[in-house]
Design an enzyme around this catalytic site. Sequence first.
Site, mmCIF file in Angstrom:
data_model
loop_
_atom_site.group_PDB
_atom_site.id
_atom_site.type_symbol
_atom_site.label_atom_id
_atom_site.label_comp_id
_atom_site.label_asym_id
_atom_site.label_seq_id
_atom_site.Cartn_x
_atom_site.Cartn_y
_atom_site.Cartn_z
ATOM 1 N N HIS A 71 -8.729 -8.270 -3.630
ATOM 2 C CA HIS A 71 -8.693 -7.392 -4.807
ATOM 3 C C HIS A 71 -9.587 -6.159 -4.682
ATOM 4 C CE1 HIS A 71 -7.491 -11.060 -7.544
ATOM 5 N NE2 HIS A 71 -6.508 -10.668 -6.752
HETATM 6 C C1 LIG Z 1 -2.725 -11.110 0.247
HETATM 7 C C2 LIG Z 1 -2.885 -10.522 -1.141
HETATM 8 C C3 LIG Z 1 -2.768 -11.355 -2.255
HETATM 9 C C4 LIG Z 1 -2.903 -10.815 -3.535
HETATM 10 N N1 LIG Z 1 -2.583 -11.596 -4.608
HETATM 11 C C5 LIG Z 1 -2.483 -11.017 -5.840
HETATM 12 C C6 LIG Z 1 -1.922 -11.740 -6.924
HETATM 13 O O1 LIG Z 1 -1.481 -12.884 -6.794
HETATM 14 N N2 LIG Z 1 -1.854 -11.114 -8.137
HETATM 15 C C7 LIG Z 1 -2.340 -9.863 -8.329
HETATM 16 O O2 LIG Z 1 -2.314 -9.378 -9.474
HETATM 17 N N3 LIG Z 1 -2.861 -9.144 -7.305
HETATM 18 C C8 LIG Z 1 -2.892 -9.677 -6.060
HETATM 19 N N4 LIG Z 1 -3.321 -8.933 -5.000
HETATM 20 C C9 LIG Z 1 -3.827 -7.565 -5.247
HETATM 21 C C10 LIG Z 1 -2.734 -6.567 -5.602
HETATM 22 O O3 LIG Z 1 -1.554 -6.812 -4.883
HETATM 23 C C11 LIG Z 1 -3.276 -5.145 -5.365
HETATM 24 O O4 LIG Z 1 -4.414 -4.937 -6.182
HETATM 25 C C12 LIG Z 1 -2.256 -4.061 -5.684
HETATM 26 O O5 LIG Z 1 -1.059 -4.273 -4.983
HETATM 27 C C13 LIG Z 1 -2.825 -2.683 -5.330
HETATM 28 O O6 LIG Z 1 -1.845 -1.709 -5.535
HETATM 29 P P1 LIG Z 1 -2.015 -0.239 -4.988
HETATM 30 O O7 LIG Z 1 -0.863 0.542 -5.473
HETATM 31 O O8 LIG Z 1 -3.379 0.241 -5.317
HETATM 32 O O9 LIG Z 1 -1.994 -0.363 -3.395
HETATM 33 P P2 LIG Z 1 -0.887 -0.937 -2.417
HETATM 34 O O10 LIG Z 1 0.052 -1.856 -3.098
HETATM 35 O O11 LIG Z 1 -1.654 -1.447 -1.243
HETATM 36 O O12 LIG Z 1 -0.046 0.348 -1.989
HETATM 37 C C14 LIG Z 1 -0.531 1.327 -1.124
HETATM 38 C C15 LIG Z 1 0.631 1.804 -0.252
HETATM 39 O O13 LIG Z 1 0.247 3.000 0.402
HETATM 40 C C16 LIG Z 1 0.665 2.944 1.748
HETATM 41 N N5 LIG Z 1 -0.215 3.822 2.501
HETATM 42 C C17 LIG Z 1 -1.535 3.664 2.738
HETATM 43 N N6 LIG Z 1 -2.007 4.685 3.470
HETATM 44 C C18 LIG Z 1 -0.955 5.523 3.684
HETATM 45 C C19 LIG Z 1 -0.802 6.776 4.380
HETATM 46 N N7 LIG Z 1 -1.833 7.351 5.018
HETATM 47 N N8 LIG Z 1 0.414 7.355 4.390
HETATM 48 C C20 LIG Z 1 1.480 6.791 3.768
HETATM 49 N N9 LIG Z 1 1.384 5.596 3.113
HETATM 50 C C21 LIG Z 1 0.184 4.989 3.068
HETATM 51 C C22 LIG Z 1 0.531 1.473 2.103
HETATM 52 O O14 LIG Z 1 1.284 1.138 3.239
HETATM 53 C C23 LIG Z 1 1.007 0.792 0.832
HETATM 54 O O15 LIG Z 1 2.396 0.595 0.813
HETATM 55 C C24 LIG Z 1 -3.211 -9.427 -3.706
HETATM 56 C C25 LIG Z 1 -3.321 -8.598 -2.583
HETATM 57 C C26 LIG Z 1 -3.144 -9.127 -1.308
HETATM 58 C C27 LIG Z 1 -3.248 -8.218 -0.102
#
Ligand SMILES: Cc1cc2nc3c(=O)[nH]c(=O)nc-3n(C[C@H](O)[C@H](O)[C@H](O)COP(=O)(O)OP(=O)(O)OC[C@H]3O[C@@H](n4cnc5c(N)ncnc54)[C@H](O)[C@@H]3O)c2cc1C
Length: 563
Positions: free
Chosen positions: A489
């Site tokens: 997280h």
């Molecule tokens: C194994 C795991 C289990 C989890 N379990 C839970 C759960 O059960 N319930 C829950 O609520 N949360 C859970 N979480 C946390 C939750 O999924 C994250 O907090 C949330 O997905 C974050 O969203 P985000 O949009 O910030 O980032 P992300 O979903 O990580 O999206 C970022 C995106 O940007 C892309 N990216 C990064 N850098 C670049 C770049 N330079 N150029 C182009 N693209 C790029 C990445 O590839 C990715 O697709 C879990 C996370 C993980 C990894």
Amino acid sequence: MSDNTTFDYIVIGGGTAGALMANRLSADRKLRVLLIEAGRKDDYHWIHIPVGYLYCIGNPRTDWLYNTEPDAGLNGRALRYPRGKTLGGCSSINGMIYMRGQSRDYEQWAQLTGDDTWRWNEVLPAFMKHEDHYLGDADQAARRDADFGRFHGHGGEWRVEKQRLRWDILDAFAQAAQEAGIPHSTDFNRGSNEGVGYFQVNQKAGWRWNTAKAFLRPTCYGRPNFEMWTSAQVSRLLFEAQADGTQRCTGVQVWDGHEMVQAQATREVLLCAGAIGTPQILQLSGIGAADLLQAQGITPVADLPGVGANLQDHLQIRAVYKINGAPTLNVLASSMVGKARIGLEYLLKRSGPMSMAPSQLGAFTRSSPAHEWPNLEYHVQPLSLDAFGEPLHSFPAFTASVCNLNPTSRGTVRLKSPRFEDAPAIAPNYLSTDEDRQVAADSLRVTRRIAAQPALAKYQPQEWKPGVQYQSDEDLARLAGDIATTIFHPVGTARMGADGDPMAVLDSRLRVRDGRGGRIGGLRVVDASVMPTITSGNTNSPTLMIAEKAAGWLRAEAGTAAA
Ligand SMILES: Cc1cc2nc3c(=O)[nH]c(=O)nc-3n(C[C@H](O)[C@H](O)[C@H](O)COP(=O)(O)OP(=O)(O)OC[C@H]3O[C@@H](n4cnc5c(N)ncnc54)[C@H](O)[C@@H]3O)c2cc1C
């Protein structure tokens, strides 16, 4: 890739937040929207079968494969630090738990930013807007309570379902938790999540429901004003100095796997690359602590020391109990016959262990009576292993993983090199405050109290990790460092904050500050990195809520809110 590389909006990252942003913005056909994702499409079977997270974590097809720096609080251990690298981002590899946190989290955000838009009553409609809760289905009418409609939405894109399996050992743990004074809960998502019960999950009919399926596939793919580049990694943002001396973000530079290309944004660039990717891109682009940037040979555009600071994460302390007399996955999955039965059940009914979220049972309680709100979350699993990626133990056991929901330890994400291909240094600094070490020790005592209740007695639970011989605060905090790991997280690495807050990277509407009291034009951050403090629960749905609010502001500013 079309010839015209000028768009109204460019969304960087097709993960949790980015998929929703792309959907909402491209709903207005007058706006040209480009979504750029470093990973590939989510057309990989293990993304969609719930138990497939086991094969997505640590797999270059779907994971960035980060590691943390060796961490003193973990007695020098470095952790594997998975982040989704595919459409859907982490929602394609996560534990699928649907959790909003506690109302006090958002009251605190409002206080820290000086903006009431982040209060619980103001964020609740954004959670509900995209929700599709199964209790809203027509055939579930009899099971709803009178308050259901105040707290839950139906008909949105983000499906929430109950789980499709239960375990005797988890039912007994839930009973034991109640005997230890934790009330039963049927819904963790009404502002206070105190209680024990089965988690609700982002699944549909036994399949994972990631944000790519929810927000991109049915809609965006068919829109002529929507373009998507996958396997395309943004290497930096592009800026132009304006006549009034301010900077404006005008586009991005992207490595498409063969060459560097550029795309321009006439309205805004939305940085949705997640709590690791976002600070990395900002720093690569000259936005960050000036001394760090200069050390890497990068010319600062804005001196913002908060970029990559304030890393917060939940650390799960995984106490393991050997048991007798109840099925657990350790034993079921240890034989060919057991594996075949598990496979067949999923094939025929989309249920059983293959439909399983990594953690089924949850509990929220206090590490000591001094805490006004629950400050612990349990993820209870009918299995045990030494570490994720290692095989299951051969003996029957359950894991009562507990995390401090409100850690005071803070870490960093900092460039190790000016090359966009190189992973940044991730240093969570777990258990680096006395308060966090005390909560760790107290939380293991709460686990012991639950395990000692009559409801579990028939399974003769024996504490295998950390081990009953360890009783003092000092021993328990040290042992926590041995058996704990991330619960995935990370947040807060480009946090919002009030004017005058020197560590605030963003204002409360998520616009990037310029370090001189103004804003950088044309640039917002919209993802988990904006959170000033980590929510008291899992972080995926709070990130979607943030994106929903930001999309609403952008549509209003573009004059298309009602479109
Ligand atoms: C194994 C795991 C289990 C989890 N379990 C839970 C759960 O059960 N319930 C829950 O609520 N949360 C859970 N979480 C946390 C939750 O999924 C994250 O907090 C949330 O997905 C974050 O969203 P985000 O949009 O910030 O980032 P992300 O979903 O990580 O999206 C970022 C995106 O940007 C892309 N990216 C990064 N850098 C670049 C770049 N330079 N150029 C182009 N693209 C790029 C990445 O590839 C990715 O697709 C879990 C996370 C993980 C990894």
